[in-house]
Write a protein that holds these residues in place. Structure first.
Motif, PDB file in Angstrom:
ATOM      1  N   ARG A 217       0.815  -1.224   0.000  1.00  0.00           N
ATOM      2  CA  ARG A 217       0.000   0.000   0.000  1.00  0.00           C
ATOM      3  C   ARG A 217       0.845   1.268   0.000  1.00  0.00           C
ATOM      4  O   ARG A 217       0.456   2.296   0.584  1.00  0.00           O
ATOM      5  N   ASN A 218       1.997   1.205  -0.628  1.00  0.00           N
ATOM      6  CA  ASN A 218       2.906   2.352  -0.680  1.00  0.00           C
ATOM      7  C   ASN A 218       2.847   2.969  -2.078  1.00  0.00           C
ATOM      8  O   ASN A 218       3.348   2.386  -3.036  1.00  0.00           O
ATOM      9  N   PRO A 219       2.254   4.144  -2.230  1.00  0.00           N
ATOM     10  CA  PRO A 219       2.142   4.761  -3.561  1.00  0.00           C
ATOM     11  C   PRO A 219       3.482   5.197  -4.142  1.00  0.00           C
ATOM     12  O   PRO A 219       3.547   5.571  -5.316  1.00  0.00           O
ATOM     13  N   ALA A 220       4.564   5.145  -3.341  1.00  0.00           N
ATOM     14  CA  ALA A 220       5.889   5.533  -3.832  1.00  0.00           C
ATOM     15  C   ALA A 220       6.573   4.390  -4.582  1.00  0.00           C
ATOM     16  O   ALA A 220       7.679   4.566  -5.091  1.00  0.00           O
ATOM     17  N   VAL A 221       5.923   3.222  -4.651  1.00  0.00           N
ATOM     18  CA  VAL A 221       6.416   2.085  -5.441  1.00  0.00           C
ATOM     19  C   VAL A 221       5.280   1.640  -6.349  1.00  0.00           C
ATOM     20  O   VAL A 221       4.180   1.342  -5.876  1.00  0.00           O
ATOM     21  N   LYS A 222       5.532   1.578  -7.641  1.00  0.00           N
ATOM     22  CA  LYS A 222       4.480   1.214  -8.588  1.00  0.00           C
ATOM     23  C   LYS A 222       4.948   0.114  -9.519  1.00  0.00           C
ATOM     24  O   LYS A 222       6.025   0.204 -10.108  1.00  0.00           O
ATOM     25  N   LEU A 223       4.137  -0.941  -9.626  1.00  0.00           N
ATOM     26  CA  LEU A 223       4.422  -2.040 -10.544  1.00  0.00           C
ATOM     27  C   LEU A 223       3.732  -1.778 -11.873  1.00  0.00           C
ATOM     28  O   LEU A 223       2.534  -1.481 -11.911  1.00  0.00           O
TER      29      LEU A 223
END
Length: 286
Positions: A217-223
């Motif tokens: 749930r960390n928006p600073a990491v995106k797949l």
């Protein structure tokens, strides 16, 4: 799969990574010789066949969508092509940010599990790796955007970046070391020229205690899918894009072998060429 237990099954893999290596050596698996950037289009046009897709996802979020959890590289392409989609909803898989999450309409069979996902801790760093990393040091300036491969040498290079500022990440995969660089203020993703404040990756290769917990749930990491992580038109627009990968052999003309030693296929075509070509066109890249 083990070499002695695949009678009657024709296996095809993307390279000799992990357990694929022993299958290839035993003649039980053929290698699909393509760049990672081609995977999704080859699945879509049937060059790489996909009848049944088995995928692992995180439990649904508040919006009812299933995050792809640890890997978004060509998963969506396989789901869209497959006749049947079997989804393992693993309670221990992180709910990661991704644009290609699944819905109930995408899934034919849903199986709930509660088991530890694959653990891939950082490789051990020795003196040789540190010496190689020292040669690379001058190629990574402040405010560079990094693509980093997997293994001891890339890990050694990352370990020496503590004095850098405002690095960005746009890579096919990231490991536990991303957590350390973000925690030390080295990676901020403030100077990439796009995706400000966000580390972009296709796959998470790490452990529960570090990367998976950090990405939950960390928006600073995106797949993202390979159509974004490996696309030349995307990569070449990144500022100061630096591609860091391992090689098995390099000859005096600069040709690189990253796939086989003797008769043993231990690497992969992978995304190296995708990244190297783009880094050469990136403003200030290398």
């Amino acid at each position: 799969f083990k070499p002695g237990a695949v009678d009657g099954i024709a296996l095809h893999g993307m390279g000799g990574v992990g357990t694929n290596r022993r299958l290839i050596k035993a003649g039980a698996m053929d290698v699909v010789p393509c760049h990672v950037s081609q995977n999704a289009e080859f699945i879509a046009d049937g060059t790489i066949a996909c009848d049944v897709a088995l995928v692992q996802v995180a439990p649904p979020g508040e919006n009812g969508r299933y995050s792809l959890g640890l890997g978004a590289d060509h998963t969506r392409a396989a789901v869209d092509k497959a006749r049947v989609v079997i989804a393992e909803v693993n309670r221990r898989v992180p709910q990661t940010t991704c644009d290609v999450a699944l819905t109930d309409a995408d899934i034919d069979v849903l199986i709930e599990t509660d088991r530890q996902p694959i653990q891939l801790p950082s490789a051990a760093i020795g003196e040789l790796e540190r010496r190689i990393a020292g040669h690379v040091d001058s190629f990574i300036p402040d405010r560079a955007t990094l693509q980093v491969g997997f293994g001891a040498i890339p890990e050694a290079i990352i370990a020496m970046l503590g004095n850098r500022r405002d690095l960005g990440v746009h890579s096919g995969m990231v490991g536990d070391s991303l957590v350390e660089l973000v925690g030390r203020g080295v990676v901020t993703n403030a100077a990439k020229g796009m995706d400000e404040g966000v580390s972009i990756t296709g796959v998470l290769f790490g452990t529960d205690d570090k990367l998976y917990r950090f990405a939950h749930r960390n928006p600073a990491v995106k797949l993202c899918p390979v159509s974004y992580t490996h696309a030349f038109d995307v990569l070449s627009r990144l500022q100061r894009y630096v591609s860091v990968n391992s090689a098995l052999e390099v000859d005096l003309t600069g040709q690189v072998n990253a796939e086989s030693i003797g008769g043993d296929y231990i690497g992969a075509v992978g995304g190296q060429v995708d990244f190297v070509r783009a880094a050469g066109r990136s403003p200030g890249g290398a």
